[in-house]
Scaffold this active site. Structure first.
Site, PDB file in Angstrom:
ATOM      1  N   ASP A  61       0.853  -1.182   0.000  1.00 38.74           N
ATOM      2  CA  ASP A  61       0.000   0.000   0.000  1.00 38.74           C
ATOM      3  C   ASP A  61       0.891   1.235   0.000  1.00 38.74           C
ATOM      4  O   ASP A  61       1.764   1.375   0.872  1.00 38.74           O
ATOM      5  CB  ASP A  61      -0.907   0.013   1.238  1.00 38.74           C
ATOM      6  N   ASP A  70     -15.158  -2.914  -1.373  1.00 38.65           N
ATOM      7  CA  ASP A  70     -14.743  -2.771   0.015  1.00 38.65           C
ATOM      8  C   ASP A  70     -15.985  -2.472   0.841  1.00 38.65           C
ATOM      9  O   ASP A  70     -16.619  -1.426   0.657  1.00 38.65           O
ATOM     10  CB  ASP A  70     -13.722  -1.642   0.140  1.00 38.65           C
TER      11      ASP A  70
END
Length: 243
Positions: free
Chosen positions: A8, A129
């Site tokens: 990330d 998500d």
């Protein structure tokens, strides 16, 4: 069953967030390319990269770091974060990204996903998500009113390569994958589903190899790798033995 190590990106660095909160970021590596090489050396075969700044900005923000990773490793890379139009999709695929992940735009502009999946077969995934069953967008800053299943079903015949389903409540907290919700989604659609959020230990690997999870295409692992809770060699050995 593919185990995807996650990188990330925030401010060009390799970080992990807790529950998608940018204020709760831990920096694990200042050099994402070195991190990618480390994962390749450990035997992983597919890298999962997210441009966190891009997810909030709505456009690529860590392109330099992503390009450095593409040069550092030969393994395929899937990339999400800030990919909201066909031009950006085409540009990343042209630079060597194997598969782009479309999140916010999959909720706001489903036709973009359908068009891209048709134009680039097998190279477009959808990132869903979920917070309490509802899909979050804009870097998880907003929660929509639609469920992951609602959106996944829109793309049932569109040629989408995979759905990446993340349980936000567990993400970065090492609570274990939410396999019940992920398998329930996989059982309702024909698109391959990848589990994400909360991967904690070798127990998650074992759970992924149980018969009930046979429809899942893989899982994404982040913090558990970075802080040593998951031994890459042991995890990959289990997966290969089950293949």
């Amino acid at each position: 069953m593919i185990l995807f190590p996650a990188v990330d990106l925030k401010n060009g660095q390799c970080v992990r967030l807790e529950q998608g909160d940018m204020a709760r970021a831990t920096v694990f590596n200042l050099d994402p390319a070195a991190q990618a090489r480390a994962f390749a050396a450990q035997g992983f075969e597919y890298l999962h990269v997210v441009d966190l700044d891009g997810a909030f900005a709505g456009k690529p923000m860590n392109a330099q770091a992503v390009e450095a990773m593409l040069q550092a490793v030969k393994m395929p890379v899937q990339l999400g974060g800030g990919i909201r139009d066909l031009k950006t999709i085409a540009a990343w695929l042209d630079k060597g990204i194997t598969r782009v992940i479309i999140g916010t735009a999959a909720v706001r502009d489903p036709e973009l996903v359908k068009g891209a999946a048709k134009q680039f077969p097998g190279r477009v995934a959808v990132g869903l998500d979920a917070r309490d069953g509802k899909v979050a967008v804009e870097g998880w800053a907003e929660t929509s009113q639609v469920t992951a299943l609602d959106i996944a079903q829109r793309f049932e015949d569109a040629g989408v390569a995979a759905i990446i389903f993340t349980d936000i409540a567990r993400d970065g907290l090492l609570k274990g994958l939410n396999l019940d919700a992920t398998i329930a989604l996989a059982d309702r659609i024909s698109i391959p589903v990848i589990a994400s959020g909360g991967f904690a230990s070798i127990d998650d690997v074992k759970a992924l190899l149980e018969p009930r999870a046979k429809k899942l295409a893989g899982a994404i692992v982040g913090r558990a790798l970075y802080d040593g809770r998951l031994d890459p060699a042991a995890a990959l050995k289990l997966i290969r033995a089950a293949a």
